[in-house]
Write an enzyme that holds these catalytic residues in place. Structure first.
Site, PDB file in Angstrom:
ATOM      1  N   HIS A  74      21.160 116.448   4.448  1.00  0.00           N
ATOM      2  CA  HIS A  74      21.438 115.135   5.064  1.00  0.00           C
ATOM      3  C   HIS A  74      20.567 115.375   6.389  1.00  0.00           C
ATOM      4  O   HIS A  74      20.560 116.244   7.433  1.00  0.00           O
ATOM      5  CB  HIS A  74      22.832 115.774   5.597  1.00  0.00           C
ATOM      6  CG  HIS A  74      23.916 115.699   4.544  1.00  0.00           C
ATOM      7  ND1 HIS A  74      23.944 116.767   3.962  1.00  0.00           N
ATOM      8  CD2 HIS A  74      24.738 114.677   4.273  1.00  0.00           C
ATOM      9  CE1 HIS A  74      24.911 116.541   2.936  1.00  0.00           C
ATOM     10  NE2 HIS A  74      25.195 115.261   3.114  1.00  0.00           N
ATOM     11  N   HIS A  87      22.536 108.836   6.967  1.00  0.00           N
ATOM     12  CA  HIS A  87      23.319 110.054   6.624  1.00  0.00           C
ATOM     13  C   HIS A  87      22.662 111.047   5.963  1.00  0.00           C
ATOM     14  O   HIS A  87      23.002 112.430   5.913  1.00  0.00           O
ATOM     15  CB  HIS A  87      24.902 109.808   6.610  1.00  0.00           C
ATOM     16  CG  HIS A  87      25.827 110.928   6.187  1.00  0.00           C
ATOM     17  ND1 HIS A  87      26.591 111.487   7.298  1.00  0.00           N
ATOM     18  CD2 HIS A  87      26.132 111.646   5.034  1.00  0.00           C
ATOM     19  CE1 HIS A  87      27.077 112.335   6.874  1.00  0.00           C
ATOM     20  NE2 HIS A  87      26.884 112.306   5.348  1.00  0.00           N
ATOM     21  N   GLU A 121      49.713 124.452  11.090  1.00  0.00           N
ATOM     22  CA  GLU A 121      49.466 125.356  10.077  1.00  0.00           C
ATOM     23  C   GLU A 121      47.897 125.420  10.100  1.00  0.00           C
ATOM     24  O   GLU A 121      47.042 126.553  10.107  1.00  0.00           O
ATOM     25  CB  GLU A 121      50.157 125.330   8.635  1.00  0.00           C
ATOM     26  CG  GLU A 121      51.745 125.166   8.970  1.00  0.00           C
ATOM     27  CD  GLU A 121      52.236 124.009   9.516  1.00  0.00           C
ATOM     28  OE1 GLU A 121      51.673 122.988   9.260  1.00  0.00           O
ATOM     29  OE2 GLU A 121      53.534 123.760   9.517  1.00  0.00           O
ATOM     30  N   HIS A 137      60.478 123.522   0.721  1.00  0.00           N
ATOM     31  CA  HIS A 137      60.274 124.393   1.199  1.00  0.00           C
ATOM     32  C   HIS A 137      60.123 125.608   0.516  1.00  0.00           C
ATOM     33  O   HIS A 137      59.915 126.856   0.932  1.00  0.00           O
ATOM     34  CB  HIS A 137      61.500 124.702   2.420  1.00  0.00           C
ATOM     35  CG  HIS A 137      61.221 123.732   3.689  1.00  0.00           C
ATOM     36  ND1 HIS A 137      61.095 122.249   3.418  1.00  0.00           N
ATOM     37  CD2 HIS A 137      61.051 123.920   4.929  1.00  0.00           C
ATOM     38  CE1 HIS A 137      61.030 121.680   4.826  1.00  0.00           C
ATOM     39  NE2 HIS A 137      61.015 122.761   5.634  1.00  0.00           N
TER      40      HIS A 137
END
Lengths: 673, 673
Positions: free
Chosen positions: B35, B265, B414, B476
């Site tokens: 890049h 890019h 998290e 969960h």
């Protein structure tokens, strides 16, 4: 908070909202677990929304043009269950509320899609609902553009809490919605300043209103207990062309001793405090009892939508038969009749052409065939369109200037993309697929698991599926991801070996109704292995004999997927030349193979010959196939990755890690020696 | 962009920056991949930072009080490699630049921690670096508070691109840093408006400056090619007590034909365009050639820090011997001598007490012993402190008013927590651990994988590790997560069965230097199974014989982890009573067991008896242990989860899914029948 003043100011509203609060308190007390405070804090907002705005018909919970109501703060599930019960959804019985959180009840701890009509999506893992809601709103825009606002013209409402907004996925959702100017998306922020650990400022001082404004949203700040302010805000939100965030200042566990505390977030089960709260509300009667006048007001909300639904039906019935059929087909997730023939034709052409093609490129070619005949597909990529090969020329780009576009530039937002795709499937009428590098399933996991849990057929296009991506190195090279995906229940993990298997994988993914599919595709070119063109979708069996022993007794079975199938075929050439009869089994989808009858599995993988599995990933999971049916003894070996990859040109990496035809042949020689 | 005007305005600066640009172009051309555009766009910022501000000494790359420079936009790795080469890091040889992205080179496609001195963290997966940087800055604050600013007083600089800022984890990082007022954290936003798919506004219209301000940051908007503006901004950032974001308007691939385009890019390898770019820069000489005067200016930057380093060393040497030793011990990740005895004592007490305790509570008790003797531990939780049991009374809470606090309320973040913990380990001097519900490893995966890849001992405390969490339901309840974690290379997955094994797991996690540990802990109470107190850390063997056949010939081996070890023990009681000799093997850490010599593994799991594994998760991975060493035939079975869980009280769920002693005993009876 002077709740007596609130009672007096709007006495009828107050009692309607109190019905939600008391049902919550009673259900949580009965379960002796759950989350009381959130439903109690947002009862006013929900009451006004359902009474004055939400377009819904409990008798027809799947009505395509209903407003969607999404509870992103899923721990407050009793808010949703109470609303569905009060407005007359038939599955939301009083008994269900009494059985809250019990085995077999529809009223699970968190709202589970499919358990009860009116639950639009599964929430609980925070941030998912708001990210789903962006997908719902995108689906609505696309279908409105396609079918006209006589057929599709509704809003998506979502309630998000502090927790949802702290989760990173919320930023991905907010950014995407802001750029896309999803004017029919309205988010209520339950701004109660309480999290489990304490007040929000222990962890966050973000000005949420300013944050939403920064991403192009329309924002209104209100008192979340003032029914007039709530109503005005919803009106203003509906009138604004931008997505709206209504920042509702609320009090968690309003009117309870635990109001405005972390304790209020959890299960409020103290009998005396419960009694005191009900008294403060002016509420009489025993557990789960709703005064008749309050109940009838809620029932009236539930019947109000029938008229709008009937008007819609009349408009829909005026559409041509073919338009109706096409609309219904897409909502039923039925594939068009043309699909099967188109796939067969593609396979025949690919097989005859016999070209070496990267499976990501094959996928692009297949999409070029599929997308024109399946108008319900909506593709996209998390900013890797040219690498994931996810766009076909006919799609057009979906953006504020082109609502008919069927391709979404999701930005660098893998998690947001996955969650938005779930939202689109759940909305109905759309079959989304989206791509990223396979390694970044790590980022999207939270939403991918929910595709599986909700039993919805979201399609993930995961390219650059091994060290075969080369120089980008170990951060970009999946090695454990196949194992992770295969360990996830109800997920079809396809790793096709060539153009023919790619077409078969797409056919299976797009005819599936209950299971998400992950297509794991190569960056590098792969030779065609399905040279013997067969009409039948062999991948549907999950694994099949690609080539059998010819020159000698069958002494070895090589099992492989994706890019390693051609390695196995080359190894077979070596072994057969040495008189070692060798079968090659291509295993594009383990889950489908597992679902076969035992006799089919045994026919493909008979006992006796040594077995070698070849896959450029970790061994985890392969032992199941290496050890054979019923634990029969099986000399076996594995050719794959011992750990993480490395940065180098791909061919050097395959040599370096010993994933070659010669290494495979040698493993067989060692095993049969 | 008139680059000739830039050249003229600051000719010497220009040539220094051009050295980065040309090395990038040359290395990418040599590799024919990589890049180019990002290093070319940010060369001016990096040059000014290294010349005027960054406090570093290439001769002492591990100097504890150096400034940290983190390239969150890791695809621009050539920026970092060029900087390290130019300033004289000895591992950053010219040959390494020429070998960019080749097998065995230190110059991998993305910066890999451990490959080359000066690489502070592994980046590439977007957003990780900025989230790491928050951990670096927290570590600096804590250590500054503890050791004084004579010993620790430095800045953390990070470069983030549009991609980093679109990733959700960036919001978690920004929110945490803003609330924590991390004034020594300075983020450069490479605002080039280009992503792979096109201009940023195809996917995002977020006003990034406003977004950072909304979360409490100090923000400065500048022209990222103006060296004076860059310098002024860094000065202002250093002077401000808040974390600073310098929004640098830049041109990707500056001066190249691909400037300001998506093509810019990627890899710019066209020889003519490369030549033209160099001409525009006023650059002569062949590939990888740096004019002597430019090289010497860069080398001067590299030697400048030696004086500051020497001054620091003099200050450090004045500390007492014990303070120096303690500082060095923590940076070396050596455990204190007291740890082993403390753990032994804890185990003895727990074994004698014989209580039924949830392993999350045992963990809290162990932390109560460890934290006072290991000042380098910093605990935390993603807003589940009371549920994860991660806080011990002595820690104090880290916040702007208490920099000596050793407990962090990460908020509902998290992923941000995991990445921040990685940053703390990488900074040095800190051993972080952090908790959430095990199911939400899904959210943290992106950073957890990098702990493993970087070979750093981050500790994850994952509680509520199965259906044993009960009513919260399948969203969960982890079922596939043990398999996922075990499939990840270089990760120690501990699932301790009782208080004794919990203490052993903590001891192993906190003495480890190269491998992250995941402690999977129960919500529900578990009986003590290690009643025969042993001094030795049995968990260090990964798996061991907990109880052997007594009443009869050994006919069965039961293997289990965590909460199912007591199920296995109860099944053994049933079977022994029937005269079926039964061994129970506790397997708290598969990875450590795999690392044992074959004879040890065979002693624990000898061939012959039937084998049944019991674990409240999916079967994936267990086949390895069920099939025995070297694929020997082994009659075997599995008691575990067939798929996702359900919402109900935990005891009912274990019955419902058949994870019981009786079901285990029956499986054994069936197998030996």
């Amino acid at each position: 908070m002077d709740i007596q003043a609130l009672r007096k100011a709007h006495p009828e509203h107050w009692m309607r909202a109190a019905a939600i609060r008391t049902l919550t308190l009673d259900a949580v007390a009965a379960a002796n677990s759950g989350h009381s405070g959130m439903p109690m804090g947002m009862a006013d907002v929900a009451t006004v929304l359902f009474q004055n705005h939400l377009r819904f018909d409990p008798k027809a919970p799947h009505w395509a043009d209903r407003d969607r109501f999404i509870l992103s703060a899923g721990h407050g599930s009793m808010l949703l269950y109470a609303l569905l019960h009060l407005t007359g959804y038939k599955q939301a019985t009083l008994q269900q509320l009494k059985d809250f959180r019990q085995l077999g009840a529809r009223t699970a701890g968190h709202p589970e899609y499919g358990h009860m009509e009116g639950i639009e999506t599964t929430t609980g893992p925070l941030g998912q609902g708001i990210a789903n809601s962006v997908g719902f709103a995108i689906a609505e825009e696309i279908l409105r553009a396609r079918h006209g606002k006589n057929v599709i013209n509704h809003h998506t409402y979502v309630i998000a809490g502090d927790g949802c907004l702290m989760e990173g996925v919320s930023q991905e959702a907010i950014g995407l919605a802001g750029m896309q100017q999803l004017g029919h998306l309205i988010c209520f922020f339950d701004n109660n300043n309480i999290t489990i650990d304490g007040t929000v400022d222990m962890a966050d001082i973000t000005n949420q209103s300013a944050r939403f404004v920064a991403s192009g949203w329309h924002v209104i700040d209100i008192d979340g207990h003032d029914p007039v302010a709530i109503d005005d805000a919803i009106k203003a939100a509906k009138a604004d062309p931008r997505p709206s965030m209504i920042n509702c200042k609320t009090h968690i566990a309003l009117g309870h001793a635990a109001q405005d505390t972390s304790k209020g977030h959890g299960a409020l089960t103290d009998a005396d405090q419960l009694k005191a709260a009900k008294e403060a509300y002016g509420w009489s009667g025993g557990p789960f009892e709703i005064p008749a006048d309050v109940k009838s007001q809620w029932e009236a909300m539930g019947t109000r939508g029938a008229a709008a639904h009937a008007e819609w039906q009349a408009r829909f019935d005026k559409l041509s038969k073919s338009k109706q059929d096409e609309f219904n087909r897409a909502f039923a997730l039925d594939a068009p009749k043309k699909l099967s023939a188109a796939i067969k034709s593609f396979k025949k052409d690919a097989s005859e052409a016999g070209k070496k093609v990267a499976t990501r490129s094959s996928s692009e070619a297949v999409l070029g065939v599929i997308n024109p005949i399946m108008q319900e597909t909506v593709g996209g990529s998390a900013d890797l369109t040219g690498s994931n090969n996810t766009k076909s020329p006919d799609q057009g780009v979906f953006n504020p200037d082109n609502r008919a576009g069927r391709y979404i530039h999701y930005g660098v937002r893998e998690h947001g993309m996955a969650a938005a795709m779930n939202g689109m499937v759940l909305h109905g009428g759309i079959r989304p697929y989206g791509g990223t590098f396979m390694c970044f399933t790590d980022y999207a996991r939270g939403a991918m698991r929910l595709s599986a849990l909700m039993e919805i057929p979201t399609v993930y296009v995961m390219t650059h599926d091994s060290i075969g991506l080369g120089e980008d190195g170990p951060t970009h090279q999946p090695v454990e991801h196949l194992a992770m995906l295969r360990a996830t229940p109800n997920t079809h993990v396809f790793r096709p070996a060539d153009s023919v298997e790619v077409a078969e994988a797409w056919e299976l993914a797009l005819t599936e109704k209950k299971t998400p599919s992950v297509l794991c595709l190569s960056r590098q070119g792969l030779p065609l292995v399905r040279t013997d063109h067969k009409t039948k979708n062999m991948s549907a069996q999950g694994a099949y004999v690609l080539a059998d022993a010819e020159n000698g007794k069958r002494q070895a079975i090589l099992m492989a997927t994706g890019s390693e199938v051609s390695v196995a075929m080359a190894a077979r050439d070596i072994l057969e030349a040495e008189g070692i009869g060798t079968r090659v089994v291509s295993m594009p989808c383990w889950e489908l193979f597992e679902a076969q009858e035992e006799n089919i599995r045994k026919r493909v993988l008979p006992g006796g010959p040594v077995r070698v599995a070849i896959e450029a990933g970790v061994r985890t999971g392969w032992d199941k196939w290496l050890m054979g049916e019923r634990g029969r003894e099986q000399k076996s070996g594995f050719i794959g990755m011992p750990g993480f990859g490395a940065s180098a040109p791909a061919p050097e990496l395959f040599e370096h890690f010993g994933i070659t035809a010669e290494a495979t042949a040698q493993k067989v020689r060692d095993l049969i020696a």
